[in-house]
Design an enzyme around this catalytic site. Structure first.
Site, PDB file in Angstrom:
ATOM      1  N   GLU A 183       0.831  -1.209   0.000  1.00 48.41           N
ATOM      2  CA  GLU A 183       0.000   0.000   0.000  1.00 48.41           C
ATOM      3  C   GLU A 183       0.862   1.253   0.000  1.00 48.41           C
ATOM      4  OE1 GLU A 183      -3.181  -0.349  -1.169  1.00 48.41           O
ATOM      5  OE2 GLU A 183      -3.385  -1.741   0.500  1.00 48.41           O
ATOM      6  N   ALA A 189     -15.156   1.970  -1.412  1.00 51.44           N
ATOM      7  CA  ALA A 189     -14.757   0.902  -0.505  1.00 51.44           C
ATOM      8  C   ALA A 189     -13.278   0.549  -0.610  1.00 51.44           C
ATOM      9  CB  ALA A 189     -15.596  -0.345  -0.775  1.00 51.44           C
ATOM     10  N   GLY A 190     -12.535   1.286  -1.431  1.00 51.86           N
ATOM     11  CA  GLY A 190     -11.132   0.958  -1.603  1.00 51.86           C
ATOM     12  C   GLY A 190     -10.913  -0.221  -2.528  1.00 51.86           C
ATOM     13  N   ASP A 216      -3.762   0.117  -9.554  1.00 55.40           N
ATOM     14  CA  ASP A 216      -5.149  -0.288  -9.757  1.00 55.40           C
ATOM     15  C   ASP A 216      -5.425  -0.633 -11.217  1.00 55.40           C
ATOM     16  OD1 ASP A 216      -5.328   0.312  -7.114  1.00 55.40           O
ATOM     17  OD2 ASP A 216      -6.484   2.139  -7.362  1.00 55.40           O
TER      18      ASP A 216
END
Length: 386
Positions: free
Chosen positions: A37, A127-128, A176
């Site tokens: 992350e 919501a990520g 992503d």
């Protein structure tokens, strides 16, 4: 959100809205980041996977420059724009994501015609799980075909990143989009964010007797706000003071010296990124040798680092992680950019219901909103459906 499940249903809704059949339907998945992350924009390592929840777009090319956009959810109604005059001020709500992709393609010299577009998605918002990137990836995958741009996956990743950074205004990296465009069933994507090199790593939970639970806390977040940007600025400052191109170039062994060169806040931000990169590499090694059941402690350590050093967790995420671990999960962490969103809990099949019940009860007792808890599996990346 009202989701149209079948491709034929979406095509029928498109025809009802726009008066003709679409040229095709394309989809791209959301993603869960297993570990890694805030390492992506530091040119580090990440390990996301595409999930079995997707954004889908039905599109028809128009003969003029008009853009008409409609979604199956919300009350926004149809949005109209023109390909010759796209600006951030013309984009509202979800439409900034497809319009941003169109704009970014134009910046690369790709002529984008007018379009009718209908969006359908079952990726939870805020919501990520990268609901916005799923939209962008579905659109870029479709437009790459419809315009004849012939972009490789790596180039499509960069187009959607430019849309996020310069049109949407969110200083995100490439993780992503890479997961959504390059994912494969039963695998995570081990991505080097410095050079975009990637390889698929087996991540089969079912064969290991495990499920990966997503706990959507219902605390919304936005990458376009100041929290994300300030973390990125701290990382850039840390790299500058340490004399490196990016924090990717700092090793765990360098942290002791770094602590004497950086203020406490910047040092803790740097420490998270450096140790998180190391955790990604260890996770990849363990998945290749011991399987998913071995990575629980690394997930736990990742959450502690995000909570304490990077300070991007929140009470709801911490509670989800703590209760999951106390009720049988072998590892848990928040996932996504932080400040809300979702946690993941790697859980033995036999403990799944206990974790679900305990988390819901704990949220109720704390006065939090009821979380949405569901399983995800590694799924295929973007594709044309019809």
């Amino acid at each position: 959100m009202t989701v149209t499940r079948s491709t034929s249903d979406l095509a029928a809704r498109f025809q009802a809205a726009f008066g003709d059949a679409p040229d095709g339907v394309w989809q791209a998945p959301g993603r869960v980041n297993l570990i890694g992350e805030h390492t992506d924009y530091n040119e580090g390592f990440v390990l996301p996977f595409a999930i079995d929840r997707t954004a889908r777009v039905a599109i028809r090319v128009r003969a003029d420059s008009t853009l008409r956009l409609l979604s199956t959810y919300g009350d926004q109604g149809m949005t109209s724009a023109d390909t010759s005059s796209l600006t951030t001020s013309t984009a509202k709500g979800w439409t900034k994501y497809p319009l941003g992709v169109i704009w970014a393609l134009q910046q690369r010299g790709v002529a984008v015609p007018g379009l009718d577009l209908l969006l359908d998605s079952d990726v939870p918002l805020g919501a990520g799980l990268s609901s916005s990137h799923a939209i962008e990836c579905a659109v870029i995958y479709a437009l790459n075909e419809l315009t004849g741009a012939q972009l490789e996956a790596e180039e499509m990743v960069l187009v959607t990143q430019q849309a996020e950074n310069d049109f949407v205004g969110a200083p995100t990296g490439i993780m992503d989009q890479s997961a959504s465009l390059r994912g494969a069933t039963g695998h995570a994507v081990f991505l080097d964010c410095r050079d975009q090199s990637a390889r698929l790593v087996p991540f089969e939970t079912a064969s290991a007797g495990l499920v990966l639970l997503v706990i959507d806390t219902k605390v919304s977040h936005s990458h376009a706000d100041g929290g994300y940007a300030s973390r990125r600025a701290s990382c850039e400052l840390g790299a500058e003071v340490l004399g490196v191109r990016a924090l990717r170039d700092v090793e765990v062994a360098d942290l002791e010296e770094a602590s004497g060169l950086l203020d406490d806040l910047t040092f803790r931000r740097v420490r998270h990124v450096v140790t998180e990169n190391e955790r990604v590499l260890e996770t990849v090694d363990l998945l290749g040798t011991s399987g998913p059941a071995a990575i629980g402690p690394l997930l736990d350590a990742s959450h502690r680092s995000m909570r304490d050093d990077f300070e991007i967790s929140c009470p709801e995420l911490d509670l989800a992680v703590e209760v999951s671990r106390a009720n049988g999960a072998i590892g848990a962490r928040m996932t996504g950019g932080g400040f809300g969103g979702a946690a993941i809990a790697l859980t033995p099949v036999g403990a799944e219901q206990q974790v679900r019940i305990a988390v819901e009860q704990a949220f109720s007792e704390a006065g939090f909103r009821k979380p949405d808890i569901f399983t995800v599996t590694p799924a295929a990346g973007a594709m044309r459906l019809s």
